[in-house]
Design a protein around this motif. Structure first.
Motif, PDB file in Angstrom:
ATOM      1  N   PRO A 192      -9.926   7.322  12.022  1.00 31.12           N
ATOM      2  CA  PRO A 192     -10.896   6.514  11.299  1.00 31.12           C
ATOM      3  C   PRO A 192     -10.902   5.085  11.841  1.00 31.12           C
ATOM      4  O   PRO A 192     -11.871   4.346  11.703  1.00 31.12           O
ATOM      5  N   LEU A 193      -9.804   4.725  12.458  1.00 35.58           N
ATOM      6  CA  LEU A 193      -9.642   3.385  13.014  1.00 35.58           C
ATOM      7  C   LEU A 193      -8.874   3.572  14.317  1.00 35.58           C
ATOM      8  O   LEU A 193      -7.757   4.099  14.310  1.00 35.58           O
ATOM      9  N   ASP A 236      -0.027  -1.830   3.557  1.00 35.41           N
ATOM     10  CA  ASP A 236      -1.401  -1.299   3.588  1.00 35.41           C
ATOM     11  C   ASP A 236      -1.580  -0.362   2.398  1.00 35.41           C
ATOM     12  O   ASP A 236      -1.140   0.792   2.439  1.00 35.41           O
ATOM     13  N   PRO A 237      -2.182  -0.853   1.306  1.00 37.75           N
ATOM     14  CA  PRO A 237      -2.323  -0.014   0.110  1.00 37.75           C
ATOM     15  C   PRO A 237      -3.497   0.968   0.167  1.00 37.75           C
ATOM     16  O   PRO A 237      -3.789   1.624  -0.845  1.00 37.75           O
ATOM     17  N   MET A 238      -4.163   1.084   1.306  1.00 41.55           N
ATOM     18  CA  MET A 238      -5.187   2.136   1.528  1.00 41.55           C
ATOM     19  C   MET A 238      -4.925   2.693   2.919  1.00 41.55           C
ATOM     20  O   MET A 238      -5.803   2.696   3.781  1.00 41.55           O
ATOM     21  N   SER A 251      -4.231   7.530   7.317  1.00 42.04           N
ATOM     22  CA  SER A 251      -3.312   8.192   8.251  1.00 42.04           C
ATOM     23  C   SER A 251      -2.245   7.240   8.797  1.00 42.04           C
ATOM     24  O   SER A 251      -1.423   7.643   9.613  1.00 42.04           O
ATOM     25  N   GLY A 252      -2.271   5.965   8.367  1.00 42.08           N
ATOM     26  CA  GLY A 252      -1.154   5.064   8.660  1.00 42.08           C
ATOM     27  C   GLY A 252      -1.271   4.234   9.928  1.00 42.08           C
ATOM     28  O   GLY A 252      -0.277   3.683  10.399  1.00 42.08           O
ATOM     29  N   THR A 253      -2.496   4.091  10.471  1.00 47.13           N
ATOM     30  CA  THR A 253      -2.634   3.488  11.805  1.00 47.13           C
ATOM     31  C   THR A 253      -2.033   2.078  11.910  1.00 47.13           C
ATOM     32  O   THR A 253      -1.257   1.800  12.827  1.00 47.13           O
ATOM     33  N   PHE A 254      -2.395   1.182  10.978  1.00 48.27           N
ATOM     34  CA  PHE A 254      -1.874  -0.206  11.062  1.00 48.27           C
ATOM     35  C   PHE A 254      -0.339  -0.194  11.040  1.00 48.27           C
ATOM     36  O   PHE A 254       0.319  -0.876  11.818  1.00 48.27           O
ATOM     37  N   ILE A 306      -4.392   6.809  -2.231  1.00 45.89           N
ATOM     38  CA  ILE A 306      -4.623   7.630  -3.423  1.00 45.89           C
ATOM     39  C   ILE A 306      -4.639   9.125  -3.085  1.00 45.89           C
ATOM     40  O   ILE A 306      -4.456   9.972  -3.961  1.00 45.89           O
ATOM     41  N   ARG A 324      -5.415  -0.129  -6.922  1.00 41.70           N
ATOM     42  CA  ARG A 324      -5.647  -1.119  -7.988  1.00 41.70           C
ATOM     43  C   ARG A 324      -4.390  -1.369  -8.815  1.00 41.70           C
ATOM     44  O   ARG A 324      -4.365  -2.236  -9.669  1.00 41.70           O
ATOM     45  N   ASN A 337      -8.306  -1.384   5.829  1.00 48.03           N
ATOM     46  CA  ASN A 337      -9.727  -1.152   6.060  1.00 48.03           C
ATOM     47  C   ASN A 337     -10.180  -0.170   4.992  1.00 48.03           C
ATOM     48  O   ASN A 337      -9.905   1.020   5.056  1.00 48.03           O
ATOM     49  N   PRO A 393     -12.514   2.051   2.275  1.00 50.51           N
ATOM     50  CA  PRO A 393     -13.626   2.964   2.537  1.00 50.51           C
ATOM     51  C   PRO A 393     -14.945   2.203   2.496  1.00 50.51           C
ATOM     52  O   PRO A 393     -15.105   1.279   1.703  1.00 50.51           O
ATOM     53  N   PHE A 411     -14.806  -1.525  -8.345  1.00 46.86           N
ATOM     54  CA  PHE A 411     -13.556  -1.128  -7.686  1.00 46.86           C
ATOM     55  C   PHE A 411     -12.874  -2.332  -7.035  1.00 46.86           C
ATOM     56  O   PHE A 411     -11.693  -2.604  -7.274  1.00 46.86           O
TER      57      PHE A 411
HETATM   58  C1  LIG Z   1     -11.202   3.931   5.943  1.00 46.27           C
HETATM   59  S1  LIG Z   1      -9.851   4.733   5.258  1.00 46.27           S
HETATM   60  C2  LIG Z   1      -8.447   3.898   5.878  1.00 46.27           C
HETATM   61  C3  LIG Z   1      -7.993   4.466   7.180  1.00 46.27           C
HETATM   62  C4  LIG Z   1      -6.643   4.013   7.584  1.00 46.27           C
HETATM   63  N1  LIG Z   1      -6.603   2.618   7.986  1.00 46.27           N
HETATM   64  C5  LIG Z   1      -6.086   4.899   8.680  1.00 46.27           C
HETATM   65  O1  LIG Z   1      -5.424   4.400   9.560  1.00 46.27           O
HETATM   66  O2  LIG Z   1      -6.285   6.120   8.643  1.00 46.27           O
HETATM   67  C6  LIG Z   1      -9.840   4.222   3.574  1.00 46.27           C
HETATM   68  C7  LIG Z   1      -8.711   4.811   2.779  1.00 46.27           C
HETATM   69  O3  LIG Z   1      -8.766   4.301   1.436  1.00 46.27           O
HETATM   70  C8  LIG Z   1      -8.222   5.302   0.588  1.00 46.27           C
HETATM   71  N2  LIG Z   1      -8.587   5.008  -0.801  1.00 46.27           N
HETATM   72  C9  LIG Z   1      -9.786   5.145  -1.404  1.00 46.27           C
HETATM   73  N3  LIG Z   1      -9.707   4.789  -2.689  1.00 46.27           N
HETATM   74  C10 LIG Z   1      -8.452   4.416  -2.934  1.00 46.27           C
HETATM   75  C11 LIG Z   1      -7.756   3.948  -4.077  1.00 46.27           C
HETATM   76  N4  LIG Z   1      -8.345   3.806  -5.264  1.00 46.27           N
HETATM   77  N5  LIG Z   1      -6.455   3.647  -3.946  1.00 46.27           N
HETATM   78  C12 LIG Z   1      -5.818   3.807  -2.761  1.00 46.27           C
HETATM   79  N6  LIG Z   1      -6.417   4.266  -1.643  1.00 46.27           N
HETATM   80  C13 LIG Z   1      -7.714   4.563  -1.725  1.00 46.27           C
HETATM   81  C14 LIG Z   1      -8.833   6.567   1.143  1.00 46.27           C
HETATM   82  O4  LIG Z   1      -8.103   7.700   0.713  1.00 46.27           O
HETATM   83  C15 LIG Z   1      -8.754   6.319   2.654  1.00 46.27           C
HETATM   84  O5  LIG Z   1      -7.585   6.844   3.185  1.00 46.27           O
END
Ligand SMILES: C[S@@+](CC[C@H](N)C(=O)[O-])C[C@H]1O[C@@H](n2cnc3c(N)ncnc32)[C@H](O)[C@@H]1O
Length: 378
Positions: free
Chosen positions: A176-177, A199-201, A204-207, A256, A286, A305, A307, A323
């Motif tokens: 995705p990144l 990184d709270p989102m 796949s853990g790229t950063f 999540i 959140r 990064n 969604p 959100f």
């Molecule tokens: C664009 S992707 C991030 C990709 C990530 N940087 C990577 O290396 O794969 C956005 C991420 O936000 C997560 N996400 C969406 N809503 C969320 C929430 N309420 N709390 C935590 N993560 C959430 C999604 O599951 C998704 O993995």
């Protein structure tokens, strides 16, 4: 030609990271660096160029310039490509792929140029040994890049083969990144080993994997095979890299989606990291709390990064305001002193989060026109 002579190269990279890449290549030992839109031209001896393949986190590829000439038309391009001693560069049993990039090129069709350069390579082989290399557009052994401007044709042999951002640790699917964009963003954010990264989102853990590999001294090219290992005209041996000195780091990630957290854990192991190098958990962004930091009073960096499409169970246009308001409110409450970086295509994210950006850096995630926002949480 001795291998310590300086030769010319071009390293493409994600747009917006040219200066970051130039600084990185300079540290590796490359010289005469010229950042241009989409990449960096540089000089290096052969050994240093091989090191750049193994050690650059930001380059997408390293292209070796083998010939350049002023040309007027398709006929001259064919003749020029035919004049290159291709059989000295690779053997006829290697598969090839030619690609052409035009910058203000005046020819009618770039595809036709690709075809003519491919014909010239095959014709040169045929006259040398009666055989021609086969074409493989998916997984070629050797990639040839043609750069065409209004008056100049330049031929490059791609030293990298598979793009350098394909580090070899990702378990499945498209990133995705891209890994090199993530690595460049870490540098733009001023992250260094010793600064806690959260990184709270994390998906796949790229950063986190890019940063933890940096801190652990694992080279980005450790799992990568390179096209230069198949070259004949220069030393094809792969440089041996002593693993770097591990540096302290706090790396934490959550998401999540439990499946993505499991994927991130596996990716981190594949990337050569210890099981406890990154703390992963399943959690709603959140509700997150700060992970511990290396020293009290030394807060860290939050890097996300989020969604940007309708793929997480809400309609972005309808629900993103609520959100991101809740996400930012939690951070403001619990993460005073931390710096938040957000890579997004959403140009009104700061309003949604009710935060004033301290910096706004234009970047491209593939074709997506993004901004990297910096917010100082107080
Ligand atoms: C664009 S992707 C991030 C990709 C990530 N940087 C990577 O290396 O794969 C956005 C991420 O936000 C997560 N996400 C969406 N809503 C969320 C929430 N309420 N709390 C935590 N993560 C959430 C999604 O599951 C998704 O993995």
């Amino acid at each position: 030609m001795t291998q310590s002579l300086l030769e010319q190269f071009f390293a493409p990279c994600p747009r917006g990271l040219e200066e970051v890449l130039a600084a990185e290549l300079s540290k590796i030992g490359c010289s005469q660096l010229k950042a241009q839109p989409g990449g960096v031209a540089f000089c290096a001896d052969w050994s240093t160029a091989k090191l750049a393949n193994l050690q650059s986190r930001v380059a997408s590829r390293i292209l070796w310039k083998i010939a350049g000439k002023a040309v007027r038309d398709e006929k001259e391009i064919y003749a020029f490509a035919l004049s290159v001693p291709w059989p000295e560069h690779f053997s006829v049993d290697r598969s090839i792929r030619v690609g052409t990039i035009g910058i203000q090129a005046t020819v009618r069709s770039l595809e036709f140029i690709t075809l003519r350069v491919k014909d010239a390579i095959c014709d040169r082989f045929r006259s040398a040994c009666g055989l021609r290399p086969s074409v493989d557009t998916q997984r070629p052994d050797i990639r040839i890049s043609v750069l065409l401007t209004d008056r100049q044709c330049t031929l490059y042999l791609d030293m990298s083969g598979e793009a350098l951002f394909k580090r070899g640790w990702r378990i499945a699917g498209e990133a995705p990144l891209r890994e090199n964009l993530a690595a460049g963003i870490l540098q733009l954010a001023g992250w260094q080993p010793g600064i806690a990264l959260f990184d709270p989102m994390c998906g796949s853990g790229t950063f986190l994997i890019e940063a933890a590999q940096t801190a652990s001294g694992v080279a980005p090219g450790a799992l990568h095979g390179f096209a230069f290992e198949k070259f004949l005209a220069r030393d094809p041996s792969r440089p041996f890299l002593q693993p770097g000195q591990p540096l302290p780091g706090i790396f934490a990630g959550s998401d999540i989606d439990p499946e993505l957290v499991a994927t991130a854990r596996q990716n981190a192991l594949n990337a050569g990291l210890a099981e406890d190098a990154i703390i992963f958990k399943v959690q709603d962004a959140r509700e997150v709390d700060p992970p511990c930091v290396l020293a009290p009073g030394q807060p860290g960096i939050i890097l996300i990064n989020p969604p940007y499409e309708e793929r997480i169970g809400f309609s972005y246009a309808k629900d993103a305001g609520v959100f991101f308001d809740a996400f930012a409110a939690n951070l403001k409450r619990k993460f005073a002193g931390w710096t938040l970086y957000v890579l997004t295509t959403d140009k009104s994210l700061q309003q949604k989060m009710r935060l004033k950006p301290a910096r706004r850096i234009p970047l491209f995630n593939g074709p997506l026109d993004c901004r990297l926002y910096r917010f100082d949480l107080r």
